[in-house]
Structure formats: C-alpha cells, structure tokens
Design a protein around this motif. Sequence first.
Motif, PDB file in Angstrom:
ATOM      1  N   MET A  59      -9.585 -34.936 -15.890  1.00 16.10           N
ATOM      2  CA  MET A  59      -8.621 -35.069 -14.794  1.00 16.10           C
ATOM      3  C   MET A  59      -7.843 -33.775 -14.619  1.00 16.10           C
ATOM      4  O   MET A  59      -7.404 -33.177 -15.607  1.00 16.10           O
ATOM      5  N   ALA A  60      -7.676 -33.314 -13.385  1.00 16.32           N
ATOM      6  CA  ALA A  60      -6.920 -32.097 -13.101  1.00 16.32           C
ATOM      7  C   ALA A  60      -5.910 -32.368 -11.998  1.00 16.32           C
ATOM      8  O   ALA A  60      -6.121 -33.223 -11.141  1.00 16.32           O
ATOM      9  N   THR A  61      -4.807 -31.627 -12.048  1.00 21.17           N
ATOM     10  CA  THR A  61      -3.800 -31.691 -11.001  1.00 21.17           C
ATOM     11  C   THR A  61      -3.716 -30.327 -10.327  1.00 21.17           C
ATOM     12  O   THR A  61      -3.566 -29.301 -10.998  1.00 21.17           O
ATOM     13  N   TYR A  62      -3.818 -30.320  -9.004  1.00 17.98           N
ATOM     14  CA  TYR A  62      -3.796 -29.087  -8.229  1.00 17.98           C
ATOM     15  C   TYR A  62      -2.595 -29.097  -7.282  1.00 17.98           C
ATOM     16  O   TYR A  62      -2.418 -30.040  -6.519  1.00 17.98           O
ATOM     17  N   ALA A  63      -1.788 -28.041  -7.328  1.00 23.52           N
ATOM     18  CA  ALA A  63      -0.706 -27.856  -6.367  1.00 23.52           C
ATOM     19  C   ALA A  63      -1.225 -27.004  -5.220  1.00 23.52           C
ATOM     20  O   ALA A  63      -1.863 -25.969  -5.449  1.00 23.52           O
ATOM     21  N   ILE A  64      -0.975 -27.425  -3.989  1.00 23.44           N
ATOM     22  CA  ILE A  64      -1.518 -26.767  -2.804  1.00 23.44           C
ATOM     23  C   ILE A  64      -0.386 -26.394  -1.857  1.00 23.44           C
ATOM     24  O   ILE A  64       0.555 -27.151  -1.660  1.00 23.44           O
TER      25      ILE A  64
END
Length: 270
Positions: free
Chosen positions: A1-6
């Motif tokens: 699982m990864a979290t990406y800030a955009i």
Amino acid sequence: MATYAIGDIQGCFAAFQSLLRKINFCADRDKLWLAGDLVHRGEDSLSTLRFLYEHRQQVTAVLGNHDLHLLALAHGAKPLSEKERDLAKVLKAKDADNLLEWLQGLPLLVHKKGYTMVHAGIPPIWSVTKAQKLATEVHKALADEAMAKAYFYGMYGNEPHCWDDHLIGVERLRSITNYFTRMRFCKADGTLDLIHKKGIQASHGEYQPWFSFPNRKTKNDKIIFGHWAALEGRADTENIYALDTGCVWGGYLTAMRLSDEEFFCTDCSL
C-alpha cells in the motif's frame, strides 16, 4: 500500500489519469492525498470530481481557493461567468448535489502520517496546533448551511491583511481562509500580500515566501502544499513540499510518495 500526495489538478482529468497510471495507482491498495484546487480551468472538472467522489474512501483532500469558488457559485454568492464553462457543467450535472456536498465537507488542513497538508500554506505566526484549531472553525461553518451561506457571501476580499485573534464572524473566517488557500508572500508578523503571484524572485521588502522565515513556528514540521505554480515545485526549504507544478498552465502534474518522498510527474504540455 502506498500513499501519494498530488498537487493542483484543477480539472485536468486526462493528466490526472495519466499520473495515476504512472504511479500504478490501485484503488484496492493505495491512497491519494490532494492539496486542493481539484477543479477549475482544466478541461473536465466534472469527471475529476466524479472520479474523486467514486474513490472517496481512498482520497484525503483539502479545499483550495478554486474549490471554494465553485461552492460559492453553488450557493449563489457569485454569478457564473461565461469563461467558467467547466464549472457550469458541474453545477448542472444530475449528481451535482452529491459531488458538492462531498466537496463542501472537505477540511482546510490535514495532519497525519507525520505531514501537514494545506492548499497555500501556514503563516509563520501559527503553529500546526493553532492552524488545526483555526481550520476547524471554517470546517464547522461549512457544515452548517446557514453559516455556510453567510461564509460564501462574505468570503471574497483581501482584508484584513493581518491575523488578529480578536477577529469575529465572517471577517475571521475570511482571514483564516485567505491564509490557507491564497497566501504566497507575507511578512514575519503574518501581514499578507495577496497581489503578487510570481515566484520567489518577486519577494519585496519585508514580504517573503511564507515558508522562508527562519523563526516560523512550523519550521520543524513537514508541510505539503500546492497553489503556487510559479515555484515550479521548488521551495528549497527543508520540510517544505511544493506540489503545484503548473499542470493547468501546460507544466506538470506532480505526485510525491509519502513513504520515501519520491516524486513522479506527468507532462501536461503533450
């Protein structure tokens, strides 16, 4: 699982989808953090909102000034201009109520996983703790329909230029909103310059980028923000992550993976 800030999507749905493909986003596994300005000026704000609403369990987002403008239009606080065709499509959509209700429920600040995310920034005079409390004041106002209407009708304007703990009512909410969603340059005491929009080279006199003051109360906090496309993603300041890289202006749409702070970009000029 990864979290990406955009950074700022601004309705650039095709570029957003391209970036999601580049990071191999999987809705069953990954999470998205969005630094505000989800809509406006791009080619398809409606599809952008529909995608985010559909994946709202995977999305953590804060409100930007363009998102608030859309909500103000929905509340009748401003007339829709001929240039705002992308927003007109949202307002006329059959699912507009659901989309706008979700959007209005978003906060101005998110603080978790060791990061604080806002749209424009946090003034040097506020700690993260104080910023959280003030952001919550606006969030509560937006949750009350009567207060929300008054808020949107009084939201526009550059004054007061400097924060005062004794501010009350809509004037207080407007001031909080301007810091979180419109700020670029300010003085060490928090006095805002909401006129200049160019990059760091446009600093003048005591007015400097909000993150540049060595004694700001958030100097040890990791802050993710968007809003300032002219920075081109370069704040050159420790713990400061500028993610608006001018997608809507033909630049890039940028994501940062929180686990290792690796950056991913998609070219929006193609």
